[in-house]
Design a protein around this motif. Structure first.
Motif, PDB file in Angstrom:
ATOM      1  N   ALA A 341      11.267  14.228   9.847  1.00  0.00           N
ATOM      2  CA  ALA A 341      11.760  15.129   8.623  1.00  0.00           C
ATOM      3  C   ALA A 341      10.527  15.834   8.235  1.00  0.00           C
ATOM      4  N   VAL A 342      11.118  16.982   7.131  1.00  0.00           N
ATOM      5  CA  VAL A 342      10.677  17.778   5.818  1.00  0.00           C
ATOM      6  C   VAL A 342      11.767  17.466   4.832  1.00  0.00           C
ATOM      7  N   ILE A 343      11.000  17.023   3.903  1.00  0.00           N
ATOM      8  CA  ILE A 343      11.473  17.478   2.572  1.00  0.00           C
ATOM      9  C   ILE A 343      10.580  17.664   1.333  1.00  0.00           C
ATOM     10  N   GLU A 344      11.654  17.778   0.489  1.00  0.00           N
ATOM     11  CA  GLU A 344      10.681  18.795  -0.435  1.00  0.00           C
ATOM     12  C   GLU A 344      10.976  18.981  -2.140  1.00  0.00           C
ATOM     13  N   GLU A 351      15.075  20.382  -1.108  1.00  0.00           N
ATOM     14  CA  GLU A 351      15.499  20.652  -0.122  1.00  0.00           C
ATOM     15  C   GLU A 351      15.168  20.170   1.322  1.00  0.00           C
ATOM     16  N   MET A 352      15.370  20.010   2.801  1.00  0.00           N
ATOM     17  CA  MET A 352      14.941  19.278   3.626  1.00  0.00           C
ATOM     18  C   MET A 352      14.833  20.669   4.869  1.00  0.00           C
ATOM     19  N   ASN A 380      18.153  22.654   6.265  1.00  0.00           N
ATOM     20  CA  ASN A 380      18.377  23.084   7.195  1.00  0.00           C
ATOM     21  C   ASN A 380      17.668  22.789   8.449  1.00  0.00           C
ATOM     22  N   VAL A 381      18.960  23.265   8.584  1.00  0.00           N
ATOM     23  CA  VAL A 381      18.767  21.985  10.108  1.00  0.00           C
ATOM     24  C   VAL A 381      17.901  23.486  11.421  1.00  0.00           C
ATOM     25  N   LEU A 382      17.768  22.351  11.906  1.00  0.00           N
ATOM     26  CA  LEU A 382      16.375  22.660  13.078  1.00  0.00           C
ATOM     27  C   LEU A 382      17.265  22.287  14.381  1.00  0.00           C
TER      28      LEU A 382
END
Length: 714
Positions: A341-344, A351-352, A380-382
């Motif tokens: 997972a990426v989180i900012e 925002e993820m 943001n669902v990837l």
């Protein structure tokens, strides 16, 4: 239960026609309103370039919702398949809730089932507004206008148009309150094979998964988790880790110790250099065999009754009494893409980007962990590289860990949390270890006079934020498939013993059915053999007259296999049936003995899943489920060594099915006019018992503990 009602609105904007659609639970008549310019609560967007984009509320992880839900829209819109596109919906519980859950999420093989009418209505409304726009512009009756393969036409005037030229005008039209949908006989796309919408991007590398996300200044983070379940951090020496080139910082977080680095290699080396001290006082320190013994003892005591019918007293006095104890190990999901997972974080917001299977839970959990409001968290669902239940986390533990990583950094920034394969296999959230204890009695005529099955395992829901779903009762996901059987026994009792352990458990592809189908269908096969009955005819004879769908799949699987009995030409044949997630599936397996190892050469599968939206996707899901279930039945297991440490770490000792072990599979989809039901999971439950029944027919060997081959390399 309330009636599902709809609020639909077309959103006018420079990009064409957008359809917003929500279905809150309540009573009343459907109402539609025009709500303004484009917003992310849209399901259907028609551009001036003729492209139709469908926003998909279910995560695409290989099971086909991009294609399936777009098919539903395209059918009612009368679009050409070549103009269809799909994109993931953002996290928004109010707009994109799964109607089966009441929250945004994918699971339980519900994607098509809960969206079937919702997406068709969206397409039908868009079509009606395009037709109204054409009628107004051409000054002809709307009833004389036809739409076919993306072309709007009026034969009398010779006028025709694509969708794009009329999209903006359509957005100004009155919105139909309840647009009619097609009769099944009029379907042009539903029920036909279409290319999957995500195939090209996945083939040419443009599809974006979480590992593809790179942001300026991003740090990669790996977490050292406790080596035993329930252990906690007692101390850490990070001096050697901080000396690794590229490591920027080390921070304790609730789930372990996080290492932040400029790249994955540095994060790995930094984590390896940590000196960690763990407190095992609350940890699981039993080994697998000790745990199995405890579970078996609990099953022998009978558990709490979860289903009962008739008097079991004749069972003990029956002419023949059969019994068996089945043991199933913990299983990891092992999707090809481990968790990431990426989180900012910036300015009090987050925002993820990741393959979030339950965006509703993830969003709320991240907000709580960061101490901010849920609207300040965007997800943001990837695309996800598989899941099999692993990303459907009621505890939202991955999202929370990412949030804790960001929080512990002590500053705004972007962080990519990465789990390695070893982290994944040793990280818990397994299919529960389970023991089944079965008994059956036959009278002198071979009739089953009593059936008892006691299941002992951990509850998946207990102790999680979803525990409220139990409403104080037993966890049905722990024993589903052992109850509600279609077979008529003179008496039956199903019991459940709730076990406890710090080892975390989770739903795994087909959840309870993965072990209950094996125990029920292999034991039933033994009982039928003891009664001198054929496995196919014996099952059919146990069905009630109204069990027409069960009967149809059993008969079809037998027909496909050319059923002639348990053995022929040096091969064994076994059949198994299971209903799960609303779908009826029967499978026949053909098995050879290759140096004492069962090799499944062919599988015939019959499924009744209601209306088949995308037959090719259904076939693919049955084939994939058969391969997945077969591999775990033959090879896979997670075991605890004495002391509690996990013994497996990667695919060398957590064995999966290899291509040379995959059987030829033939799938027959039963024609139906019923609403669609699940296909992502129902292919899994019957394969292991079908193989086991065939193996017993061929060799006489009974397999009461999985996996067949103990997980060893073969």
């Amino acid at each position: 239960m309330g009636i599902l009602t709809t609020r639909r609105g077309f959103l006018a904007g420079g990009t064409g026609l957008v359809l917003a659609l929500t279905l809150p639970v309540g009573r009343g008549r459907a109402q539609m309103t025009v709500t303004g310019p484009f917003a992310p609560n849209a399901f259907v967007r028609i551009g001036t370039d003729d492209l139709v984009t469908v926003t998909i509320k279910h995560i695409e992880m290989g099971q086909g919702p991009y294609t399936g839900l777009a098919t539903l829209v395209a059918e009612e819109l009368d679009a050409d398949w070549a103009q269809m596109r799909a994109e993931a919906a953002p996290a928004d519980d109010t707009l994109y809730a799964n109607l089966a859950f009441g929250a945004q999420g994918t699971g339980g093989s519900t994607a098509i089932a809960n969206s079937f009418m919702q997406m068709r209505k969206a397409g039908a409304a868009a079509r009606a507004m395009l037709v109204a726009a054409a009628a107004q512009e051409w000054d002809v009756p709307a009833s004389e206008i036809t739409v076919k393969a993306g072309v709007i036409a009026h034969s009398g005037s010779g006028r025709s148009s694509g969708f794009g030229a009329l999209a903006n005008a359509a957005a100004t039209q009155p919105v139909p309150e309840d647009p009619p949908v097609k009769a099944q006989a009029d379907f042009a796309l539903i029920g036909t094979d279409r290319p999957k919408l995500d195939t090209v991007s996945k083939s040419n590398g443009t599809a974006q998964f979480t590992m593809d996300v790179y942001r300026d200044g991003m740090l990669t983070v790996l977490v050292a988790h406790p080596p035993k379940f329930g252990a906690t951090l007692a101390g850490v020496d990070d001096s050697a880790a901080l000396a690794v080139k590229g490591v920027r910082m080390v921070r304790p977080i609730p789930s372990g110790v996080a290492v932040y680095a400029t790249n994955t290699y540095a994060a790995l080396k930094g984590r390896d250099a940590l000196v960690l001290d763990w407190d095992d006082s609350a940890a699981e320190t039993r080994g697998t065999e000790d745990m199995f013994a405890a579970f078996a003892e609990a099953a022998a005591q009978g558990g709490q009754t979860v289903e009962e019918e008739g008097d079991l007293a004749p069972l003990d006095a029956a002419a023949t009494v059969l019994s068996a104890e089945y043991r199933f190990p913990y299983l990891a999901h092992a999707p090809m893409e481990p968790l990431d997972a990426v989180i900012e974080t910036r300015g009090g917001k987050a925002e993820m980007w990741f393959g979030s299977q339950f965006p509703s839970f993830d969003r709320l959990a991240v907000a709580e962990a960061l101490g901010i409001a849920p609207p300040d968290v965007s997800i943001n669902v990837l695309l996800a590289g598989g899941s099999f239940g692993r990303r459907a986390q009621g505890s939202a533990h991955l999202a929370v860990e990412a949030a804790e990583v960001a929080k512990a950094a002590g500053r705004d920034g972007t962080f990519k949390l990465v789990w390695t394969r070893e982290d994944d296999l040793r990280g818990g959230y397994y299919r529960p270890m389970t023991v089944h204890r079965l008994r059956a009695g036959l009278d002198a005529d071979g009739k089953i006079v009593g059936w008892e099955n006691v299941v002992a395992n951990q509850s998946i829901l207990a102790g999680t934020p979803m525990e409220g779903m139990l409403q104080g009762g037993p966890d049905n996901t722990s024993f589903e498939g052992s109850t509600g059987l279609p077979y008529r026994f003179a008496a039956r009792r199903i019991g459940w013993a709730a076990m406890e352990s710090p080892v975390s458990v989770l739903w795994w592809r087909s959840v309870g059915h993965t072990h209950t189908a094996y125990a029920v269908e292999t034991f039933l096969d033994e009982v039928l053999e003891a009664a001198g009955q054929d496995p196919v005819q014996g099952r059919l004879d146990l069905l009630a007259a109204e069990s027409t769908r069960e009967r149809a799949v059993i008969e079809e699987a037998a027909r496909m296999a050319g059923w002639q009995g348990r053995r022929r030409d040096g091969k064994g044949y076994g059949i198994a049936y299971a209903k799960s997630f609303g779908s009826y599936v029967a499978q026949v397996a053909e098995v050879e003995d290759r140096s004492g190892i069962p090799h499944v050469t062919r599988v015939w599968c019959a499924i009744d899943c209601g209306i088949a939206v995308n037959p090719n996707v259904i076939r693919a899901q049955m084939e994939g489920g058969i391969g997945y279930g077969l591999g775990t039945a033959l090879h896979s297991r997670i075991t605890l060594a004495p002391g509690g440490g996990i013994e497996q770490s990667n695919f060398h000792d957590y064995r999966m099915l290899r291509i040379n072990e995959m059987p030829a599979v033939e799938v027959s989809i039963i024609a139906s006019d019923q609403d669609p039901t699940g296909v992502g999971e129902p292919g899994v439950p019957p394969i292991a018992p079908a193989m086991a029944n065939a193996w017993r027919a061929l060799t006489g060997q009974k397999q009461y503990q999985l996996p067949f081959l103990g997980g060893a390399m073969a």
